[in-house]
Design a protein around this motif. Structure first.
Motif, PDB file in Angstrom:
ATOM      1  N   ILE A 169      -0.865 -13.906  13.994  1.00  0.00           N
ATOM      2  CA  ILE A 169      -0.216 -12.995  12.626  1.00  0.00           C
ATOM      3  C   ILE A 169       0.054 -11.869  12.635  1.00  0.00           C
ATOM      4  O   ILE A 169       1.343 -11.277  12.645  1.00  0.00           O
ATOM      5  CB  ILE A 169      -1.436 -13.046  11.883  1.00  0.00           C
ATOM      6  N   THR A 199       3.275 -10.041  12.708  1.00  0.00           N
ATOM      7  CA  THR A 199       3.555  -9.018  11.577  1.00  0.00           C
ATOM      8  C   THR A 199       4.256  -7.910  12.469  1.00  0.00           C
ATOM      9  O   THR A 199       5.562  -6.508  12.144  1.00  0.00           O
ATOM     10  CB  THR A 199       2.271  -7.905  11.467  1.00  0.00           C
ATOM     11  N   SER A 204       8.155  -6.535  11.615  1.00  0.00           N
ATOM     12  CA  SER A 204       8.584  -5.698  11.012  1.00  0.00           C
ATOM     13  C   SER A 204       9.102  -4.519  11.054  1.00  0.00           C
ATOM     14  O   SER A 204      10.438  -3.724  10.934  1.00  0.00           O
ATOM     15  CB  SER A 204       7.474  -5.674  10.057  1.00  0.00           C
ATOM     16  N   PHE A 205       7.726  -3.852  12.749  1.00  0.00           N
ATOM     17  CA  PHE A 205       8.151  -3.002  13.312  1.00  0.00           C
ATOM     18  C   PHE A 205       9.731  -2.845  13.810  1.00  0.00           C
ATOM     19  O   PHE A 205      10.393  -2.417  13.920  1.00  0.00           O
ATOM     20  CB  PHE A 205       7.110  -2.772  13.970  1.00  0.00           C
ATOM     21  N   LEU A 243      13.096  -2.638  12.575  1.00  0.00           N
ATOM     22  CA  LEU A 243      13.133  -1.585  11.582  1.00  0.00           C
ATOM     23  C   LEU A 243      13.776  -0.462  12.891  1.00  0.00           C
ATOM     24  O   LEU A 243      14.897  -0.082  12.865  1.00  0.00           O
ATOM     25  CB  LEU A 243      11.769  -0.449  11.114  1.00  0.00           C
ATOM     26  N   ALA A 253       3.014  -9.945   7.227  1.00  0.00           N
ATOM     27  CA  ALA A 253       2.483  -8.288   7.340  1.00  0.00           C
ATOM     28  C   ALA A 253       1.326  -8.527   6.122  1.00  0.00           C
ATOM     29  O   ALA A 253       0.313  -7.434   6.697  1.00  0.00           O
ATOM     30  CB  ALA A 253       3.275  -7.770   7.172  1.00  0.00           C
ATOM     31  N   MET A 260      -3.742   2.402  10.724  1.00  0.00           N
ATOM     32  CA  MET A 260      -2.556   1.475  11.089  1.00  0.00           C
ATOM     33  C   MET A 260      -1.644   0.798   9.789  1.00  0.00           C
ATOM     34  O   MET A 260      -0.699   0.712   9.885  1.00  0.00           O
ATOM     35  CB  MET A 260      -3.111  -0.161  11.630  1.00  0.00           C
ATOM     36  N   VAL A 299       0.829   2.830   8.186  1.00  0.00           N
ATOM     37  CA  VAL A 299       1.440   2.697   9.281  1.00  0.00           C
ATOM     38  C   VAL A 299       2.650   1.537   9.030  1.00  0.00           C
ATOM     39  O   VAL A 299       3.701   1.670   8.548  1.00  0.00           O
ATOM     40  CB  VAL A 299       1.131   3.459  11.169  1.00  0.00           C
ATOM     41  N   LEU A 300       1.845   0.706   8.748  1.00  0.00           N
ATOM     42  CA  LEU A 300       2.965  -0.399   8.413  1.00  0.00           C
ATOM     43  C   LEU A 300       3.144  -0.109   6.953  1.00  0.00           C
ATOM     44  O   LEU A 300       4.420  -0.961   6.808  1.00  0.00           O
ATOM     45  CB  LEU A 300       1.372  -1.700   8.096  1.00  0.00           C
ATOM     46  N   VAL A 326       6.011   1.447   7.261  1.00  0.00           N
ATOM     47  CA  VAL A 326       7.737   0.824   7.362  1.00  0.00           C
ATOM     48  C   VAL A 326       8.182   0.052   6.895  1.00  0.00           C
ATOM     49  O   VAL A 326       9.674   0.095   6.793  1.00  0.00           O
ATOM     50  CB  VAL A 326       7.217   0.095   8.775  1.00  0.00           C
ATOM     51  N   ILE A 327       7.263  -0.785   6.190  1.00  0.00           N
ATOM     52  CA  ILE A 327       8.152  -1.776   5.144  1.00  0.00           C
ATOM     53  C   ILE A 327       9.200  -1.397   3.850  1.00  0.00           C
ATOM     54  O   ILE A 327       9.810  -1.164   3.527  1.00  0.00           O
ATOM     55  CB  ILE A 327       6.896  -2.806   4.355  1.00  0.00           C
ATOM     56  N   THR A 376      10.371   1.928   4.131  1.00  0.00           N
ATOM     57  CA  THR A 376      11.528   2.651   5.130  1.00  0.00           C
ATOM     58  C   THR A 376      12.735   1.356   5.449  1.00  0.00           C
ATOM     59  O   THR A 376      13.422   1.834   4.579  1.00  0.00           O
ATOM     60  CB  THR A 376      10.975   3.093   6.552  1.00  0.00           C
ATOM     61  N   ILE A 377      12.322   0.572   5.974  1.00  0.00           N
ATOM     62  CA  ILE A 377      13.181  -1.225   5.477  1.00  0.00           C
ATOM     63  C   ILE A 377      13.703  -0.998   3.935  1.00  0.00           C
ATOM     64  O   ILE A 377      14.466  -1.602   3.735  1.00  0.00           O
ATOM     65  CB  ILE A 377      12.210  -2.623   6.198  1.00  0.00           C
TER      66      ILE A 377
END
Lengths: 289, 248, 274
Positions: A13, A17, A20-21, A24, C83, C96, C99-100, C103-104, C106-107
Motif C-alpha cells: 500500500i 501510494t 503519487s509522489f 509528481l 493512496a 502526512m 501532504v498527500l 500532492v494529489i 497538485t497533480i
C-alpha cells in the motif's frame, strides 16, 4: 504468518501510494529539465514579456516571447468563468427554488453528462456550430476569443453549477423560512438575501475552475484561430496549451524551439500553482473569519 | 475474589490537557463494574486505556494496568485486544452476513476448520440469546437486523475471540427500552463467564445490573465501591450530588 | 421590487434553460448528424480514401483507444486506490495526510498538455520507448490518478468509523479489515470510479498528440507500438476540413456513445449521486 502478510500488504500500500509522489516529482523534474536550456539563450523576462514568437528564423532572427499567449490564456479563462458563472447562478437559483431533492438529483445527473463529453467533441461542435454563427455575423473566419470562451464556459458548467447550488442551498435552508415569514416573495429573497449570503462560498468554489480553464487545450485550440495576437473579444489569438499542442510535432528535439515549448509549459504550470496556492491561503483566511 | 484488572496510578493527557488523573482501582473477576460520571469526565478515555486503544492516539499515558498479572503494555496490541473485548455505543455490524460477522475474527486468528467455526458461531449466538431468532437465516446480511439484535450481534462478535474482559461503551444509549432490558439480562448472564466493565450514563442501569460502581468526575476517580453502598450511602458529597441529580 | 423578482426568475429559467438546452443540443446534434454515417463497415473497417479518413471506417481507432485507456487504467487504478486506502485506513500521521492531499491536488491541477510534454521527455526520449501506447498511457495514468483517488477516498470515507474501530477492537489488523470489509463493501463504487476514470482518459487528446497517437496505424498488437485513437482521429478529420466532415460526425458519434454507455454503467454501479 498473519503478521508477515500484514507487513507485506502494508508495504505494498505504501509503495503504491508513493507512486503519487514519484509521478509528481517526475513531471516537475522533466518539465524543468527540458525548459532550462532555453533560459541560457533567452532571458526569462524576454520570454515572458516578449510578444514576438518566431521559432524559426525565416525572416530575421528567431525570437521567443510568449506574452500574447499568456494574455490569451488568462483572457479566455477569465471570460469563460464570467459567462459560466452567469449561467450557473441562474441554474442554481432554479434548482434551489423550483425543484425538490429528487428532481434536483435527476437534473444534476443530466448536467453531469456535459462533464463526460471529450473536449475534442466540444471543439468539433464549436467549429461546426459556433464558428458558423460568428462567421455569419461578420467575424472573419469565425474564429475568435469569444467563441473559445463560450465553449469553455459550457465545459465548466457541471462543476460550477454544483458548487453554486451547494452553497446556495445552505443559505436557502438558513434564510428561506424567515424570508417567507415576512411575506416577501421567495425570488426577491433569493436576490437580496440568499445569493449575497452565498457569494463568498461561490467565489471560493469557482476560482479553482480557473485552473481547469487555463489548462484546456483542444476545445480552445480548435476555435480560437491560433494567431500570435494580443487577445481581443472578436479577434484571433492563441493560448499556451494550443501553442504546445500545435508546434510540438514540428519542433526539432533539442532545438531552442523545443525547449521554448517546455518553457511555455513550465510557465503555465507555475501560473496554475500560484493560483492554487493563493486560493488555499485565501480559503484558510476566509474560513477563519 | 480475584481481580481481573488492576489499574495503578493511571494518568492520561492530550495536548497537555489532563483527561484522567491518577486513577487506581481493582476490577474484580466475574462481576459487572459500572463506570458512571457526567459527559466528558473521562469515562471513554478510561475504557480506551483498558484495551490499549489509547496507545494509538496522540496521548501521554502514565501508570500501569495489569490484566491477570500481566502488564498490558508488555502485550502485543492484537493479543491484548483478544483478551479485552470492546463494544461500542452505536451497533456497527460489518456489511456481510451474520455468519461472516461471527467468523471474521476467528478466521483472522487462523481458525479455518468449518466445524469449529460453526461451533463457535452457534455457541456465542446462543450465549447472547440471538441464536433462536436468527438460526435459520445466518446467511442474511447483518445490516438488516433490528437495532437491539445488531447490538447483541456485536456483543456475540466480541465474544468470538474468547476475551477475559468485555468492555461496553454505553451499549444501550442508541436502543429502545425493550432492547435495553434484553441486553441488561444478557449482561447478567455473561458475567458468569466474563468480567464486564460498562460505561453508562444511565444511572438506573448501573444500579440494576452492576456489582461495583466507579464514579469518575473531571478525570478523577471520586469513589469506587459496591454498587449498593455507592447508591444508597455514598461517602463523598460529590457522588451524592451526582446520584441525586444535582449536576451532570 | 416586483421587477427584481421577475428579473431573478427570468435569470433562473434562462440559466437552467441554457444548461439543459446545451446538453440536449450536443447529444441530439451529434447523434442526429452521426447516425447516417454509422454502419457496420464504419465501425469494423480501417480508414481509407485519397485524403485519409474520407472513406472507410474507424476500427483501428476504436481498438487503439481501448488500448490507451486500458493501459492508463491498469497503471493508475492500483496507485489511486492504494493512496485512498492509505489516507483513510493506514496513515496515522495527520501531517502526512495533508501532504498527500496536496500532492494529489497538485497533480490534478497539472494541465493534460503538460503531461504530454512530460511523457515525451521521460518515456519517448529518455527511456527510448519512442512514440507508443505505453508512453501515452503513462501520461493518461497520471492524469486520471487524482480523479480515481478522490472518488475512492470518498467511498472509503463513507464506511462507518465505529465499524473500523470494532475491527480494531477485535485485534484484527487494518490489512485484514481492508481486505475483508472495506474492499468488498466499496467494490461497486471503486469499479464505478475506475470506469469513469477510463472515460476521462478515453476522451483526452493532449497527452497523446506527440507521445503515441498517430494519424494512421493498423490495429495495435502490443503497447510498445503507436496506435490510432478516437479523439486524435476526430481532431485530424476536423482539421482536414470539409472533405471528411461525415466521418468526423461518425467518429464523434461513436465516442459519445461509448462514453455515454460507460457512464451509465458506472452510475448504475456506484449509485446515483448520494
Amino acid at each position: 504468518m498473519r503478521y508477515l502478510q500484514d507487513r507485506i500488504f502494508s508495504f505494498l500500500i505504501c509503495a503504491f501510494t508513493a507512486l503519487s509522489f514519484v509521478s509528481l516529482l517526475f513531471v516537475i523534474y522533466f518539465i524543468v529539465r527540458e525548459a532550462m536550456p532555453l533560459f541560457s539563450e533567452v532571458s526569462p523576462g524576454e520570454f515572458i514579456f516578449g510578444d514576438r514568437w518566431m521559432p524559426i528564423g525565416y525572416t530575421g532572427e528567431p525570437s521567443f516571447g510568449i506574452f500574447n499567449f499568456i494574455a490569451a490564456t488568462a483572457a479566455v479563462s477569465f471570460l469563460a468563468i464570467i459567462i459560466a458563472l452567469f449561467i450557473s447562478i441562474g441554474a442554481a437559483s432554479f434548482l434551489c427554488l423550483c425543484t425538490g431533492e429528487g428532481t434536483r438529483e435527476g437534473i444534476y445527473s443530466v448536467i453531469d453528462l456535459l462533464a463526460g463529453i471529450p473536449s475534442v467533441v466540444y471543439g468539433f461542435i464549436g467549429i461546426v456550430v459556433l464558428l458558423r454563427i460568428f462567421f455569419r455575423v461578420g467575424v472573419h473566419t469565425g474564429s475568435c476569443v469569444l467563441a473559445a470562451s463560450i465553449l469553455l464556459s459550457i465545459m465548466l458548467l457541471p462543476v460550477l453549477i454544483s458548487s453554486c447550488c451547494e452553497s446556495m442551498l445552505r443559505a436557502r435552508d438558513e434564510y428561506l423560512l424567515p424570508i417567507k415569514a415576512l411575506g416577501v416573495s421567495e425570488w426577491y429573497g433569493l436576490a437580496t438575501v440568499i445569493i449575497p449570503a452565498s457569494w463568498k462560498n461561490i467565489l471560493l468554489a469557482v476560482i479553482p475552475a480557473v485552473g481547469r480553464a487555463m489548462g484546456e487545450t483542444m476545445a480552445v485550440m480548435m476555435v480560437i484561430g491560433n494567431a500570435n495576437l494580443f487577445p481581443s473579444l472578436l479577434g484571433k489569438s492563441e493560448t499556451i496549451p494550443a501553442v504546445i499542442a500545435l508546434e510540438m510535432g514540428t519542433a526539432v528535439s533539442g532545438s531552442t524551439h523545443y525547449h521554448a515549448l517546455y518553457g511555455a509549459g513550465l510557465v503555465l504550470m507555475v501560473m496554475l500553482f500560484v493560483i492554487n496556492t493563493a486560493i488555499s491561503i485565501l480559503r484558510r483566511r476566509l474560513s477563519r473569519i | 475474589m480475584n481481580n481481573a484488572l488492576t489499574i495503578e496510578k493511571l494518568s492520561v493527557s492530550y495536548d497537555n490537557k489532563e483527561a484522567l488523573k491518577d486513577i487506581s482501582l481493582k476490577i474484580p473477576e466475574h462481576r459487572i463494574t459500572a463506570v458512571i460520571g457526567p459527559s466528558g469526565c473521562g469515562k471513554s478515555t478510561f475504557l480506551k486505556c483498558l484495551n490499549g486503544q489509547i496507545m494509538e492516539e496522540n496521548a501521554r499515558v502514565s501508570g500501569k494496568v495489569t490484566l491477570s498479572g500481566t502488564d498490558i503494555s508488555k502485550l502485543k496490541p492484537s493479543d491484548l485486544r483478544r483478551k479485552v473485548g470492546l463494544v461500542f455505543q452505536t451497533p456497527a455490524p460489518f456489511p456481510m452476513s451474520i455468519y461472516k460477522n461471527m467468523t471474521y475474527a476467528p478466521r483472522y486468528y487462523g481458525i479455518n476448520d468449518r466445524e469449529e467455526l460453526k461451533r463457535t458461531v452457534t455457541e456465542k449466538l446462543k450465549l447472547t440469546g440471538l441464536y433462536d431468532e436468527v438460526k435459520d437465516e445466518l446467511k442474511k446480511s447483518a445490516v438488516k437486523l433490528s437495532g437491539g439484535q445488531k447490538q447483541r450481534l456485536c456483543i456475540a462478535r466480541a465474544l468470538t475471540v474468547d476475551p477475559e474482559v468485555l468492555l461496553l461503551d454505553e451499549p444501550c444509549s442508541a436502543l429502545d427500552i425493550k432492547s435495553t432490558s434484553v441486553i441488561e439480562e444478557l449482561l447478567l448472564r455473561l458475567k458468569e463467564t466474563y468480567t464486564i466493565v460498562i460505561v453508562t450514563h444511565n444511572l438506573g442501569q448501573a444500579a440494576r445490573i452492576s456489582d461495583m460502581t466507579a464514579f469518575i468526575n473531571d478525570g478523577r476517580l471520586v469513589e469506587f465501591g459496591e454498587t449498593g453502598s455507592i447508591f444508597k450511602a455514598p461517602e463523598m458529597e460529590e457522588t451524592k450530588d451526582f446520584i441525586t441529580g444535582s449536576f451532570g | 421590487m416586483r421587477h427584481l423578482s421577475k428579473l431573478v426568475k427570468l435569470w433562473a429559467f434562462l440559466g437552467i434553460g441554457i444548461t439543459l438546452g446545451t446538453v440536449a443540443f450536443i447529444f441530439l446534434f451529434i447523434f442526429y448528424e452521426g447516425a447516417s454515417v454509422i454502419s457496420p463497415s464504419f465501425i469494423l473497417e480501417s480508414p481509407s480514401g485519397a485524403i485519409l479518413g474520407t472513406e472507410g471506417g474507424i476500427f483501428p481507432a476504436i481498438i487503439g483507444s481501448l488500448f490507451f485507456t486500458g493501459t492508463a487504467v491498469a497503471m493508475s487504478a492500483p496507485a489511486a486506490v492504494a493512496a485512498a486506502a492509505y489516507i483513510t485506513f493506514f496513515c496515522k500521521n495527520d501531517r502526512m495526510k495533508v501532504v498527500l492531499h496536496s500532492v494529489i491536488n497538485t497533480i490534478s491541477g497539472i494541465p493534460s498538455i503538460v503531461l504530454g510534454l512530460f511523457a515525451y521527455s521521460f518515456l519517448v526520449k529518455s527511456l527510448g520507448l519512442g512514440r507508443c501506447i505505453l508512453s501515452s498511457g503513462t501520461a493518461l495514468a497520471v492524469m486520471i490518478l487524482p480523479f480515481i483517488e478522490i472518488r475512492a477516498e470518498k467511498a472509503f470515507g463513507e464506511l462507518s468509523e465505529e465499524m473500523i474501530r470494532s475491527s480494531d477492537a477485535l485485534g484484527c489488523s487494518r490489512t485484514y479489515m481492508f481486505l475483508k470489509i472495506a474492499l468488498p463493501s466499496c467494490k461497486r463504487e471503486l469499479i464505478s470510479a475506475v470506469i469513469l476514470g477510463g472515460c476521462y482518459a478515453m476522451g483526452a487528446t493532449p497527452p497523446l498528440i506527440f507521445t503515441g497517437a498517430v494519424a494512421y496505424a493498423s490495429v495495435p498488437e502490443s503497447i510498445f507500438e503507436p496506435a490510432m485513437a478516437l479523439p486524435m482521429h476526430l481532431y485530424l478529420l476536423v482539421a482536414q476540413g470539409a472533405t471528411s466532415m461525415d466521418t468526423a460526425y461518425g467518429t464523434a458519434f461513436v465516442m459519445l456513445a461509448l462514453i455515454l454507455i460507460l457512464t451509465i454503467i458506472a452510475r448504475a454501479l456506484g449509485g446515483f449521486r448520494k
